[in-house]
Design an enzyme around this catalytic site. Structure first.
Site, PDB file in Angstrom:
ATOM      1  N   CYS A  55     -19.701   1.591 -44.474  1.00  0.00           N
ATOM      2  CA  CYS A  55     -20.050   2.944 -44.037  1.00  0.00           C
ATOM      3  C   CYS A  55     -19.456   3.979 -44.997  1.00  0.00           C
ATOM      4  CB  CYS A  55     -19.526   3.201 -42.629  1.00  0.00           C
ATOM      5  SG  CYS A  55     -19.811   1.838 -41.490  1.00  0.00           S
TER       6      CYS A  55
ATOM      7  N   CYS B  60     -27.737  -1.186 -42.212  1.00  0.00           N
ATOM      8  CA  CYS B  60     -27.826  -0.678 -40.847  1.00  0.00           C
ATOM      9  C   CYS B  60     -28.887   0.399 -40.671  1.00  0.00           C
ATOM     10  CB  CYS B  60     -26.480  -0.110 -40.413  1.00  0.00           C
ATOM     11  SG  CYS B  60     -25.966   1.251 -41.472  1.00  0.00           S
TER      12      CYS B  60
HETATM   13 FE1  FES Z   1     -24.303   2.181 -40.627  1.00  0.00          FE
HETATM   14 FE2  FES Z   1     -21.759   2.576 -40.368  1.00  0.00          FE
HETATM   15  S1  FES Z   1     -22.940   1.134 -39.297  1.00  0.00           S
HETATM   16  S2  FES Z   1     -23.060   3.453 -41.821  1.00  0.00           S
END
Ligand code: FES
Length: 142
Positions: free
Chosen positions: A105, A36
């Site tokens: 995460c 992400c």
């Molecule tokens: Fe990137 Fe949670 S979506 S750390």
């Protein structure tokens, strides 16, 4: 996508503990999530073998902020060895769980602590290699 967060996650997201930087930190770790692009930075103050202070900055999603906040609470005042044993699973359990799509995460928090201790060891002239290996294996929990 609909999923719900526990009250503890919402609390640590809305009121994160130990946010900020430590001037003259003894160890600083910075890790990023390749999925992400979120980034977490962790600062440690170490006295003897005890983590006397810890702060973090997370440029990331709510779950990343909540897990960093909980992780700092779990290692503050603990020994370095105890901090290195903290897993993303333990952080998630302390937060009463995370939705499955948010498990990755929590790995950032585990990695950030190990990365900061690795930096501390490097500054002390101690070989950080064993910890670097642990950071890589933390990815397996994603
Ligand atoms: Fe990137 Fe949670 S979506 S750390």
């Amino acid at each position: 996508m609909a999923f719900t967060y526990s009250e503890k996650v919402m609390d640590h997201f809305a009121n994160p503990r130990n946010v900020g930087e430590i001037e003259n930190a003894d160890g600083i770790g910075e890790v990023g999530n390749s999925k992400c692009g979120d980034i977490m930075k962790m600062y440690l103050k170490i006295d003897g073998d005890t983590i006397s202070d810890v702060k973090f900055k997370t440029f990331g999603c709510g779950a990343a902020i909540a897990t960093s906040s909980m992780a700092t609470e779990l290692i503050k005042g603990k020994t370095i060895d105890d901090a290195l044993k903290l897993t993303n699973k333990a952080v998630m359990e302390a937060l009463d769980g995370l939705p499955p799509v948010k498990v990755h995460c929590s790995v950032l928090a585990e990695e950030a602590i190990k990365s900061a201790v690795s930096d501390y060891y490097t500054r002390q002239g101690i070989d950080p290699e064993p910890i670097v290996g642990k950071i890589e294996s933390a990815h397996d929990h994603e």
